[in-house]
Design a protein around this motif. Structure first.
Motif, short mmCIF file in Angstrom:
data_model
loop_
_atom_site.label_atom_id
_atom_site.label_comp_id
_atom_site.label_asym_id
_atom_site.label_seq_id
_atom_site.Cartn_x
_atom_site.Cartn_y
_atom_site.Cartn_z
N GLU A 1 0.80 -1.23 0.00
CA GLU A 1 0.00 0.00 0.00
C GLU A 1 0.84 1.28 0.00
O GLU A 1 0.56 2.21 -0.77
N PRO A 2 1.88 1.41 0.84
CA PRO A 2 2.70 2.63 0.79
C PRO A 2 3.36 2.83 -0.58
O PRO A 2 3.46 3.96 -1.07
N GLN A 3 3.80 1.74 -1.21
CA GLN A 3 4.41 1.86 -2.53
C GLN A 3 3.38 2.28 -3.57
O GLN A 3 3.68 3.09 -4.46
N GLN B 1 8.65 8.22 6.39
CA GLN B 1 8.21 9.45 5.72
C GLN B 1 9.06 9.81 4.51
O GLN B 1 8.98 10.93 4.01
N SER B 2 9.87 8.86 4.04
CA SER B 2 10.73 9.09 2.88
C SER B 2 10.41 8.07 1.79
O SER B 2 10.09 6.91 2.08
N SER C 1 4.73 14.90 4.44
CA SER C 1 4.39 15.75 5.58
C SER C 1 2.94 16.18 5.42
O SER C 1 2.48 16.43 4.30
N ASN C 2 2.24 16.22 6.52
CA ASN C 2 0.81 16.56 6.50
C ASN C 2 0.03 15.69 5.52
O ASN C 2 -0.80 16.16 4.76
N ASP C 3 0.37 14.39 5.51
CA ASP C 3 -0.30 13.41 4.65
C ASP C 3 -0.14 13.66 3.16
O ASP C 3 -0.93 13.19 2.35
#
Length: 130
Positions: free
Chosen positions: A5-7, A85-86, A113-115
């Protein structure tokens, strides 16, 4: 390439970047690029071009204002990695930026940052004639 999901989220962000850039949508680009953006492009002759956020936005503004046709959005996603976060994305594209079609490998570094994912570093290597 099987993505978690993050990818998938990172890929979606880069697809949005490609679409906005290819269609010169400056408002979208302003949200996708971080203000501290640095772009470094290695050309086939070994020379290097550098752009910052303002220069990059001006490049797209000039294309839009000149009535340039949309760029081809075709992209091959070679690698996607997310660490908290990277994010890092390697994508290969065939593009004509005014001097004939070229194969270009883009290495994009993103931060969240901030979604919101934003590109803060972009390295491009122009391989050759496409």
């Amino acid at each position: 390439m099987s993505l978690n999901e993050p990818q998938k989220e990172l890929k979606s962000t880069v697809e949005a970047l490609i679409d906005a850039g290819c269609n010169y949508r400056l408002d979208d680009l302003a949200n996708l690029y971080a203000p501290e953006l640095i772009i470094v492009m290695l050309l086939p002759d070994g020379s290097v071009l550098n752009f910052d956020y303002q220069q990059n936005m001006e490049f797209f503004r000039r294309l839009r204002d000149s009535g340039a046709p949309s760029l081809d959005k075709t992209a091959e996603f070679n690698y996607i990695d997310v660490r908290e976060q990277s994010g890092y994305v390697m994508v290969t594209r065939q593009m004509d930026l005014g001097d004939g079609p070229k194969k270009i490998v883009f290495n994009l570094m993103l931060k969240k940052s901030n979604d919101l994912w934003q590109i803060y570093r972009e390295q491009a290597v122009v391989i050759n004639e496409a």
